[in-house]
Design an enzyme around this catalytic site. Structure first.
Site, PDB file in Angstrom:
ATOM      1  N   LYS A  39       0.862  -1.274  -0.117  1.00 52.62           N
ATOM      2  CA  LYS A  39      -0.048  -0.040   0.051  1.00 52.62           C
ATOM      3  C   LYS A  39       0.948   1.232   0.122  1.00 52.62           C
ATOM      4  O   LYS A  39       2.015   1.181   0.250  1.00 52.62           O
ATOM      5  CB  LYS A  39      -0.937   0.032   1.220  1.00 52.62           C
ATOM      6  CG  LYS A  39      -0.164  -0.094   2.604  1.00 52.62           C
ATOM      7  CD  LYS A  39      -1.074  -0.114   3.745  1.00 52.62           C
ATOM      8  CE  LYS A  39      -0.391  -0.353   4.993  1.00 52.62           C
ATOM      9  NZ  LYS A  39      -1.048   0.438   6.056  1.00 52.62           N
ATOM     10  N   TYR A 271      14.425  30.141   7.122  1.00 51.51           N
ATOM     11  CA  TYR A 271      13.177  31.076   7.528  1.00 51.51           C
ATOM     12  C   TYR A 271      13.516  30.938   9.183  1.00 51.51           C
ATOM     13  O   TYR A 271      13.422  29.903   9.841  1.00 51.51           O
ATOM     14  CB  TYR A 271      11.970  30.244   7.430  1.00 51.51           C
ATOM     15  CG  TYR A 271      11.892  30.240   5.757  1.00 51.51           C
ATOM     16  CD1 TYR A 271      11.881  31.628   4.903  1.00 51.51           C
ATOM     17  CD2 TYR A 271      11.236  29.270   4.923  1.00 51.51           C
ATOM     18  CE1 TYR A 271      11.581  31.676   3.622  1.00 51.51           C
ATOM     19  CE2 TYR A 271      11.247  29.137   3.798  1.00 51.51           C
ATOM     20  CZ  TYR A 271      11.504  30.283   2.906  1.00 51.51           C
ATOM     21  OH  TYR A 271      11.010  30.464   1.758  1.00 51.51           O
TER      22      TYR A 271
HETATM   23  C1  LIG Z   1      -4.222  -4.288   7.663  1.00 51.35           C
HETATM   24  C2  LIG Z   1      -2.633  -4.128   7.710  1.00 51.35           C
HETATM   25  N1  LIG Z   1      -2.002  -5.187   7.510  1.00 51.35           N
HETATM   26  C3  LIG Z   1      -0.743  -5.383   7.445  1.00 51.35           C
HETATM   27  C4  LIG Z   1      -0.115  -3.911   7.629  1.00 51.35           C
HETATM   28  C5  LIG Z   1       1.499  -4.139   7.622  1.00 51.35           C
HETATM   29  O1  LIG Z   1       1.785  -3.607   8.627  1.00 51.35           O
HETATM   30  P1  LIG Z   1       3.546  -3.371   9.047  1.00 51.35           P
HETATM   31  O2  LIG Z   1       3.988  -2.488   8.002  1.00 51.35           O
HETATM   32  O3  LIG Z   1       3.539  -3.068  10.285  1.00 51.35           O
HETATM   33  O4  LIG Z   1       3.884  -5.029   8.896  1.00 51.35           O
HETATM   34  C6  LIG Z   1      -0.987  -2.932   7.617  1.00 51.35           C
HETATM   35  C7  LIG Z   1      -0.276  -1.661   7.786  1.00 51.35           C
HETATM   36  O5  LIG Z   1      -0.482  -0.729   8.362  1.00 51.35           O
HETATM   37  C8  LIG Z   1      -2.141  -2.901   7.626  1.00 51.35           C
HETATM   38  O6  LIG Z   1      -3.103  -1.724   7.607  1.00 51.35           O
END
Ligand SMILES: Cc1ncc(COP(=O)(O)O)c(C=O)c1O
Length: 384
Positions: A39, A271
């Site tokens: 993601k 700044y």
């Molecule tokens: C539903 C879900 N699963 C897995 C993960 C992966 O988490 P991590 O980056 O701590 O492995 C996330 C990330 O926030 C998530 O939202």
């Protein structure tokens, strides 16, 4: 354009490191399948390239938050199972069903939309029911679970959905010994047992994120969902450094010095003049700023490596640039400044920037903006 000029800034993405991290994570959870969580453009590393590399190294699932991210992976030709979980009403349910994406379902309204899309598409939607076992975010509350399970069974009987997964997410897996871990695990087992007793036959049950994958084997079930560790970053200093966890950071962020100049003592910098030169010195201008994802909270604290020495952001991080006090050194304009990387050439890490900015390393890498080109190295996996 001069093709040989140093780039203003670049984020080098080492896909061999990513593949090695995936293999390390698989070794931590040998009985479970691995979902690479890609993601937010693979936490800023580039979703399509990272997804391909993760599959090369043995991941069999890809995970995204939004359906648009999942659809983009399919459009890029990524095979196999892709799951997304962050839906809103009226989302691209039908496109996701047609693209064979597994749909995370947190409530009745979402199940209704998935079933409606399946009917319209003339095919069965793969749905995964999400239990809120204590995170208090997305997911179905235990009290509402029987109704969701019953509705899913009815939709299965109509051929509209197939429940492929039962899953949840931890709140505090990165805090060793936190009492919520055991409580969530108990709630998850109870909710899975209830659904299975009622007749749900999931392919996969899953709750583990990176910290749970690395440190809590009892949470692995059939599938682990690893995000941050895939990118070689420790989920939390409390669990150890990346190196201690056998991980290698994938992203190296660097820039070319845009200006080097002598300034007298007492010269205000950037700044607000929050930094004033303590003596005659040289300033180097680093041409990245908060528009590129460099946290403004790292004003006066963010570290960089240049000319073999650590320097600190002098004064405020601005939108496009910040200065460092070079202490009289006069490197050439264009010399490379490394903001963060694996750390083995003495450069700071994303964790160092997180500490400097009062945040987590997840945020440091994910925020690196689109104006910074990603340059992929070690693209091909070597034949094993
Ligand atoms: C539903 C879900 N699963 C897995 C993960 C992966 O988490 P991590 O980056 O701590 O492995 C996330 C990330 O926030 C998530 O939202």
């Amino acid at each position: 354009m001069n093709e040989t000029a140093p780039a203003r800034a670049r984020a080098e993405i080492d896909l061999a490191a990513l593949r090695a991290n995936v293999r390390t994570l698989r070794a931590h959870a040998p009985a479970a399948a691995l979902m690479a969580v890609v993601k937010s453009d693979a936490y800023g590393h580039g979703a399509v390239r990272c997804a391909r590399a993760a599959l090369d190294a043995g991941a069999t699932w890809l995970g995204t938050a939004t359906p648009e991210e999942a659809l983009a992976l399919r459009e890029a030709g990524l095979p196999g199972r892709i799951m997304c979980w962050l839906w809103t009403p009226g989302g691209p349910w039908r496109a996701a069903v047609e693209a064979d994406v597994d749909l995370g379902i947190s409530g009745l309204w979402a199940l209704r939309e998935a079933a409606g899309a399946a009917r319209a598409a003339g095919r069965t939607a793969r749905v995964q029911l999400k239990a809120d076992t204590g995170l208090g975010r997305n997911g179905c509350q235990p009290g509402d679970w029987p109704e969701l399970v019953a509705a899913a069974l009815r939709a299965e009987a109509e051929g509209l959905v197939r429940v492929t997964g039962l899953w949840s997410h931890f709140a505090c897996a990165d805090e060793p010994g936190h009492p919520s871990i055991g409580a969530q695990l108990t709630a998850f087992r109870e909710m899975v047992t209830y659904a299975e007793k009622k007749g749900i036959r999931p392919e996969v049950r899953h709750i583990a994120n990176s910290p749970a994958t690395l440190t809590l084997p009892e949470t692995h079930f059939d599938l682990v969902r690893t995000g941050i560790a895939t990118y070689g970053i420790s989920p939390s200093p409390a669990l150890g450094t990346a190196a201690e966890l056998g991980l290698r950071p994938v992203m190296t962020l660097s820039a070319a010095l845009a200006l080097v100049k002598r300034v007298p003592a007492g010269h205000g910098v950037s700044y607000g003049h929050h930094y004033v030169t303590p003596g005659d010195t040289t300033l180097g201008l680093v041409p990245v700023g908060y528009a590129d994802g460099i946290p403004r909270h790292a004003s006066g604290t963010g570290p960089v490596l240049t000319g073999g020495k650590w320097r600190t952001v002098a004064g405020r991080v601005a939108m496009d640039q910040f200065a460092v006090d070079l202490g009289g050194d006069q490197p050439a304009v264009g010399e490379r400044v490394v903001l963060f990387g694996p750390g083995d050439e003495g450069e700071p890490t994303a964790e160092d920037w997180a500490r400097a900015a009062g945040t987590i390393a997840y945020e440091i890498v994910t925020r690196i903006g689109t104006r910074v080109p990603r340059v992929y190295v070690n693209i091909e996996s070597s034949p094993s």
